[in-house]
Design a protein around this motif. Structure first.
Motif, mmCIF file in Angstrom:
data_model
loop_
_atom_site.group_PDB
_atom_site.id
_atom_site.type_symbol
_atom_site.label_atom_id
_atom_site.label_comp_id
_atom_site.label_asym_id
_atom_site.label_seq_id
_atom_site.Cartn_x
_atom_site.Cartn_y
_atom_site.Cartn_z
ATOM 1 N N GLY A 261 0.288 4.288 -0.329
ATOM 2 C CA GLY A 261 -0.224 5.462 0.363
ATOM 3 C C GLY A 261 0.193 5.533 1.813
ATOM 4 N N GLU B 168 -0.259 8.017 -8.043
ATOM 5 C CA GLU B 168 -0.181 9.039 -6.996
ATOM 6 C C GLU B 168 1.229 9.117 -6.414
ATOM 7 N N ALA C 14 1.440 -3.292 -6.681
ATOM 8 C CA ALA C 14 0.699 -2.127 -6.192
ATOM 9 C C ALA C 14 -0.406 -1.800 -7.180
ATOM 10 N N ASP D 24 -2.456 3.883 -6.945
ATOM 11 C CA ASP D 24 -1.429 4.143 -5.939
ATOM 12 C C ASP D 24 -0.101 4.476 -6.597
ATOM 13 N N ARG E 69 -5.770 10.151 5.875
ATOM 14 C CA ARG E 69 -5.326 8.837 5.417
ATOM 15 C C ARG E 69 -4.499 8.086 6.455
ATOM 16 N N ASP F 245 0.866 -1.179 0.000
ATOM 17 C CA ASP F 245 0.000 0.000 0.000
ATOM 18 C C ASP F 245 0.903 1.229 0.000
#
Length: 623
Positions: A100, A169, A162, A166, A495, A98
């Motif tokens: 993020g 970004e 991934a 994601d 987040r 992840d």
């Protein structure tokens, strides 16, 4: 330019995927009897067998023959990209990451060149013992892995899975998106091209005045800085020369953050480029200059206000970014006013005449609150005129006047002219001098509602400031209807924030007893890519709303001290900025550390601590 990568023809979602290599390996058994991607999704309960059959049928009917099964399943709405990526990691026996919630070290980011990361949408994750681990949406694409090995000169490259969004970004966060406007992290790579540069040659046949300029490394560096500033929500860009380098810092959510360091040899062309864009004299380096311009980047547009100042190490540059947000003024609730304070403010702004002042230091959100108030009262049957320097929002139905002191359009002179334009509501960007204050007072007493700002620490001190400017107390009592003080506190990142326990030292500095508050709602961010590892994203207003009551008017006429005004306002129900901040921190809308940082000490609370009341025998809540 070297070999080119052939778009989707070189990609597959799972194993196999060479150019024209037939159906992807996800739809056929892999080595050692590896399960197909569809089988994994069905076994995990993500897809039904019927949905898998439908997805395979749609894929077979694809004329291009290039759509991967995962893309088809996502387009049909049978599963989201996280479920598909996790199934892929299960199938390939590779870790799922992840991005993020992960912070990548700057040294690791610097290993993979900007153009490789952007072209292939691949993100370096870790670098240890000469082994580079990268995140990809398709870890079996050998062409991409070959490019990564060649660009990094690292032979051992491991892969993780991934999601596409994601990756997009993360690449944009660390490398600044696509095109020439590389971000600040990518600007480090661009600077490596600039360091040994002496002459920039153009060998193409196109118009050199257009193409060569856009490709010049210094021009690309300026584009990179400004593009990253827009993307990062920066309000100001600081370019500060030091003895042996030039620091580039952004002010984000009220705090300065260093973005990159530019070699000293780039200082002069960098400053000159900014001066050219801002309409300044590039030959004048001995005195301060002001300029302005416009920038556009990835659909965003902003006006710039640029200031240069000579220092012992060269000219320092500060660029204020004023994003164009046509008809997007926030509501009173969005700026952070709670229901009870908002009701008081709305009553005052609903009056046909009077003066409303919003106080606070530079950058405390005063103008946003003024626009939120205007948005609440604008109607087709009233005439609204504003005097601003600069015009920060463009609002439909409002006559907005830009102050230009060079041609004689000042706040005082403009306000005189505005009053001849039959206004119902007048907004003055700032009360800067006695003349403007006096005219605003007179306008508010002759049938106009006047809104403006004033630089003071809190609401009660606005009265003292007006008296210091030469305004007679009787004018203040006749005109002033409400004063609102405010600050901006950072908001925990949505987040990565999570519940935390209160810091006893912070509680002590705020004058709070842990036994008397409910701290279960406290939150704090750990830091992630979405918030640039700061733990915060965005800001919320902290307010104190002081209506000018009869008791306050009597004290103004008597020229009473600020402490007396504050006590009367508190007795009438005013909540201080610190108290408002504590309520929002205990609700998770900001943090106790932010409240301590941005709000002035509450003098009344300090007096209460020196002379505490008798204990009431029950827990009390923060006012």
């Amino acid at each position: 330019m070297g070999r080119r990568w052939v778009g989707n023809r070189a990609r597959s979602w799972t194993e196999g995927g060479a150019v024209d290599a037939g159906p992807p390996a996800a739809e056929r058994a892999g080595p050692g009897g590896r399960r197909r991607l569809g089988e994994v999704l069905v076994d995990d309960g993500v897809l039904t067998p019927g949905q898998l059959d439908e997805a395979l049928r749609v894929q077979r009917e694809d004329r291009e023959g290039r759509r991967r099964l995962g893309e088809v399943i996502a387009s049909l709405g049978f599963a989201d990209e996280v479920q598909i990526a996790r199934a892929l990691s299960d199938q390939l026996r590779l870790p799922f990451v992840d991005l993020g919630s992960l912070t990548v070290a700057e040294a690791t980011v610097a290993v993979l060149p900007h153009h490789v990361a952007v072209r292939h949408q691949v993100m370096p994750v870790t670098l240890a013992h000469d082994v580079l681990t990268v995140a990809m949406s398709d870890p079996t694409n050998l062409l991409i892995l070959d490019d990564v090995r060649m660009a990094t000169r690292i032979s051992q490259v491991r892969t993780m899975v991934a999601t596409v969004s994601d990756l997009r970004e993360a690449v944009k966060r660390y490398y600044g998106g696509q095109g020439r406007a590389a971000g600040a992290a990518g600007a480090l790579g661009a600077l490596k091209e600039v360091e040994g540069l002496e002459i920039i040659e153009d060998t193409r046949d196109e118009d050199p005045d257009v193409e060569a300029v856009d490709d010049a490394p210094v021009v690309r560096l300026v584009n990179a800085i400004m593009g990253e500033a827009l993307y990062s929500r920066a309000s100001d860009v600081h370019i500060q020369p030091q003895d042996r380098e030039v620091r580039v810092r952004f002010r984000i959510d009220g705090l300065l953050r260093q973005i990159t360091v530019v070699p000293k040899g780039i200082q002069a062309p960098l400053v000159s480029r900014i001066k050219i864009l801002s309409g300044m004299d590039i030959s004048e380096r001995r005195k301060p200059q002001d300029g302005r311009g416009k920038i556009r980047h990835e659909g965003q547009e902003a006006d710039t206000r640029v200031s240069t100042m000579p220092t012992m190490h060269g000219e320092t540059v500060v660029i204020r970014l004023l994003r164009k947000e046509a008809e997007k003024a926030k509501s009173l609730a969005e700026v952070g006013l709670d229901d009870d304070d908002r009701a008081v403010f709305e009553r005052a702004i609903g009056e046909p005449q009077g003066l409303i002042l919003i106080t606070g230091p530079t950058g405390s959100g005063k103008t946003s609150s003024l626009y939120a108030g205007l948005a609440h009262v604008i109607k087709p049957d009233i005439n609204v005129i504003t005097l601003e320097d600069p015009v920060e929002y463009q609002m439909a139905g409002v006559n907005q006047v830009q102050i230009n002191e060079r041609v004689g359009v000042t706040f005082a002179g403009g306000l005189r002219a505005v009053l001849r334009q039959d206004p119902d509501i007048v907004m003055v960007g700032e009360v800067r001098d006695p003349e403007t204050a006096s005219i605003a007072m007179q306008a508010s007493m002759t049938g106009h509602l006047v809104l403006s700002t004033l630089h003071t620490n809190d609401a009660p001190s606005a009265v003292s400031r007006l008296i210091d400017m030469g305004v007679e107390p009787y004018l203040i009592t006749s005109a002033l209807t409400l004063v609102m003080g405010q600050r901006l506190a950072r908001v925990p990142c949505s987040r990565c924030s999570e519940p935390v326990e209160a810091n006893p030292r912070t509680l002590e500095r705020l004058g709070l007893d842990p036994a008397e508050i409910d701290a279960s709602g406290l939150r704090k961010g750990a830091g992630c890519t979405a918030c640039a590892s700061s733990g915060y994203q965005g800001r919320v207003g902290l307010f104190e709303v002081m209506p000018v009551t009869r008791g306050i008017r009597e004290l103004v006429v008597e020229r009473a001290p600020e402490s007396a005004l504050r006590d009367v306002a508190l007795a009438a129900g005013m909540r201080t900025m610190r108290s408002d901040g504590l309520r929002k921190a205990l609700a998770g809308r900001t943090t106790l550390e932010e409240v301590l940082r941005v709000t002035p000490t509450d003098p009344s609370a300090a007096r209460r601590q020196r002379h505490p009341p008798e204990p009431a025998g029950r827990a009390v809540s923060v006012p």
